[in-house]
Write a protein that holds these residues in place. Structure first.
Motif, mmCIF file in Angstrom:
data_model
loop_
_atom_site.group_PDB
_atom_site.id
_atom_site.type_symbol
_atom_site.label_atom_id
_atom_site.label_comp_id
_atom_site.label_asym_id
_atom_site.label_seq_id
_atom_site.Cartn_x
_atom_site.Cartn_y
_atom_site.Cartn_z
ATOM 1 N N VAL A 69 0.805 -1.227 0.000
ATOM 2 C CA VAL A 69 0.000 0.000 0.000
ATOM 3 C C VAL A 69 0.838 1.278 0.000
ATOM 4 O O VAL A 69 0.379 2.312 -0.481
ATOM 5 N N ILE A 70 2.061 1.225 0.541
ATOM 6 C CA ILE A 70 2.884 2.434 0.598
ATOM 7 C C ILE A 70 3.854 2.431 -0.580
ATOM 8 O O ILE A 70 4.776 1.622 -0.620
ATOM 9 N N LEU A 92 -1.378 4.403 -0.003
ATOM 10 C CA LEU A 92 -1.328 5.436 1.033
ATOM 11 C C LEU A 92 -0.491 6.585 0.492
ATOM 12 O O LEU A 92 0.679 6.401 0.142
ATOM 13 N N THR A 93 -1.065 7.768 0.420
ATOM 14 C CA THR A 93 -0.374 8.885 -0.220
ATOM 15 C C THR A 93 -0.982 10.210 0.244
ATOM 16 O O THR A 93 -2.152 10.247 0.651
ATOM 17 N N PRO A 94 -0.226 11.301 0.214
ATOM 18 C CA PRO A 94 -0.841 12.614 0.433
ATOM 19 C C PRO A 94 -1.627 13.032 -0.805
ATOM 20 O O PRO A 94 -1.203 12.778 -1.939
ATOM 21 N N VAL A 95 -2.763 13.673 -0.579
ATOM 22 C CA VAL A 95 -3.619 14.139 -1.671
ATOM 23 C C VAL A 95 -3.839 15.636 -1.493
ATOM 24 O O VAL A 95 -4.248 16.087 -0.416
ATOM 25 N N GLU A 96 -3.554 16.400 -2.526
ATOM 26 C CA GLU A 96 -3.819 17.838 -2.527
ATOM 27 C C GLU A 96 -4.783 18.142 -3.665
ATOM 28 O O GLU A 96 -4.663 17.589 -4.755
ATOM 29 N N VAL A 97 -5.724 19.029 -3.415
ATOM 30 C CA VAL A 97 -6.719 19.374 -4.438
ATOM 31 C C VAL A 97 -6.575 20.844 -4.800
ATOM 32 O O VAL A 97 -6.473 21.698 -3.916
#
Length: 476
Positions: A69-70, A92-97
């Protein structure tokens, strides 16, 4: 610090699932995958919940989950290939919009997943309504991705999200003595509390002040190896550490071409690490903008855009020490970039943390396999509850009533800074508000005065204008 080993048991009894044995993080080896402690401890709680030492079978289970997952830096093309083959991928990750109202391609909002090298992924508007922090500074979480005809799409998102009940947290403080509570704070930061004396503990706790106080701006000066950036890397996704690269007015304030707000508008704390090595574009514009922001909390650039922010700014810098481990120079800021030595800028820094008084970090000072007292608060909860303390104005009001500096005409910024710093120490150590005058002066007021005195010493030496005021800061 003299704390009994049964503190581990007490922390678990009081905080339950919000507590974690910090050795679990060490044995999991998750941070070797490039994720911060607040992410790694969330993974541990999600995959192998528990508060005792990490068992071998649990370590194997979490490592197996991490491999699946990572994503690592070499996995970008593998994940993109799997998506191209019609697979649904869970990572699993950072998400920016981001939202671009002028873009021709619809919809106007799109997600960036920088770890995966994906710059424009479709994200349902329902997720933005549930989790508005995706639009502010981004969030870590587990996403399900798929490749649709329109491009890469986020099908689901499970964020890291700690539940904070501030009043309940304040009440838990009553279960601990002050020494136990200070030990718990150090453990939650990743430090071995038995390795530090009272003054060193004060200095470590000072690193938390920008989290609990709005618009609190600090500087820490120390040689290499004292772990200046350690806590800021591992405490919260709302704290942004900038280490290396270019720093421009667009990055800090606002991009006038796109209208996108910079780091100081989107994060709770921005930390500039090793400022001597950072490359500053348009330094005059940066220091001019910072002086205005540090004074009044307003962000603007060229008058095109303006907004208010409560973000704290922390500057970390290395300094040289002599054989007695004291700074070589009387003017401590001489090793900073020249434009940051301007007294009008320095005056707006509330305090200096004398990191040279801390030992160089080694295995003895951090939580290790043999650390006797090792149960602290989970990093994601710890960071969130500290940030929630910003809204508690009780300590600020207490300091406004009780703290004033001696002298016929005390310098206003000195008095404001001492009050702000002392209130921050009070929030960290006495969140329930129950503090004796003796403890307040010893653990809150005295450290606050010492931090502001270091700033005042620089101003006194650099600019004769400040010498019309008292040199030594003392409370009336």
């Amino acid at each position: 610090m003299n704390v009994r080993s049964d503190l581990n048991r007490k922390v678990v009894e009081v905080f339950g699932r919000l507590a974690i044995d910090k050795r679990r993080l060490l044995f999991s080896q998750l941070q070797k995958r490039g994720i911060s402690a607040y992410v790694a401890e969330w993974v541990l709680e999600s995959v192998v919940p528990g508060v005792g030492p990490l068992l071998p079978e649990e370590a194997h289970k979490v490592q197996d989950w991490a491999k699946r997952v990572i994503p690592g830096p070499k996995d970008q093309n593998i994940i993109k290939h799997r998506l191209s083959q019609g697979e649904t991928v869970r990572v699993l990750t950072p998400v920016e919009v981001e939202v671009d109202l002028n873009r021709k391609k619809k919809p106007s909002h799109f997600a960036r997943l920088r770890l995966l090298g994906i710059d424009e992924a479709y994200i349902p508007t329902e997720l933005l309504e549930y989790y508005p922090d995706l639009l502010r500074h981004g969030m870590w979480g587990v996403v399900e991705l798929s490749q649709l005809a329109e491009g890469t799409a986020i099908l689901s998102f499970k964020p890291m999200q700690a539940t904070v009940n501030l009043e309940l947290f304040k009440d838990t403080r009553r279960s601990f003595s002050l020494e136990e509570w200070r030990a718990l704070l150090l453990i939650s930061m990743g430090y071995n509390p038995l390795a530090f004396n009272e003054e060193e503990t004060n200095l470590l706790l000072a690193r938390l002040l920008p989290l609990v106080q709005k618009n609190l701006h600090l500087m820490e000066l120390a040689p290499k190896g004292t772990g200046k950036s350690y806590i800021y890397e591992n405490i919260s996704p709302k704290v942004r550490l900038v280490s290396g690269g270019n720093v421009s007015p667009a990055v800090l304030f606002v991009n006038n071409a796109t209208g996108q707000w910079g780091l100081l508008a989107r994060f709770a704390v921005v930390v500039l690490d090793e400022v001597q090595t950072l490359r500053f574009d348009k330094p005059e514009e940066i220091v001019g903008g910072l002086k205005g922001y540090l004074a009044n909390g307003k962000l603007t650039r060229g008058g095109l855009y303006e907004t208010a922010s409560d973000c704290g700014l922390v500057l970390l810098a290395n300094i040289q020490l002599d054989e007695r481990q004291r700074p070589v120079r009387d003017i401590l800021v001489e090793e900073l970039p020249f434009f940051l030595q301007e007294t009008a800028f320095l005056d707006r820094i509330r305090g200096i943390i004398p990191g040279w008084r801390l030992p160089k970090l080694s295995g003895d000072y951090l939580i290790g396999p043999d650390t006797e007292i090792s149960v602290g608060l989970k990093s994601d909860f710890f960071g969130d509850v500290l940030l929630a303390m910003r809204e508690d104005l009780g300590p600020d009001q207490y300091c406004a009533r009780t703290v004033s500096l001696k002298g016929e005409r005390p310098y206003k910024r000195n008095e404001e800074s001492v009050r702000t710093l002392a209130a921050g120490f009070m929030k960290v150590q006495f969140p329930h508000g129950d503090v004796s005058r003796e403890d307040f002066e010893r653990f809150c007021l005295r450290p606050a005065i010492e931090m502001r005195q270091l700033v005042w010493d620089q101003l006194y030496r650099l600019d004769g204008e400040y010498r019309q005021y008292e040199h030594n800061l003392e409370c009336a």
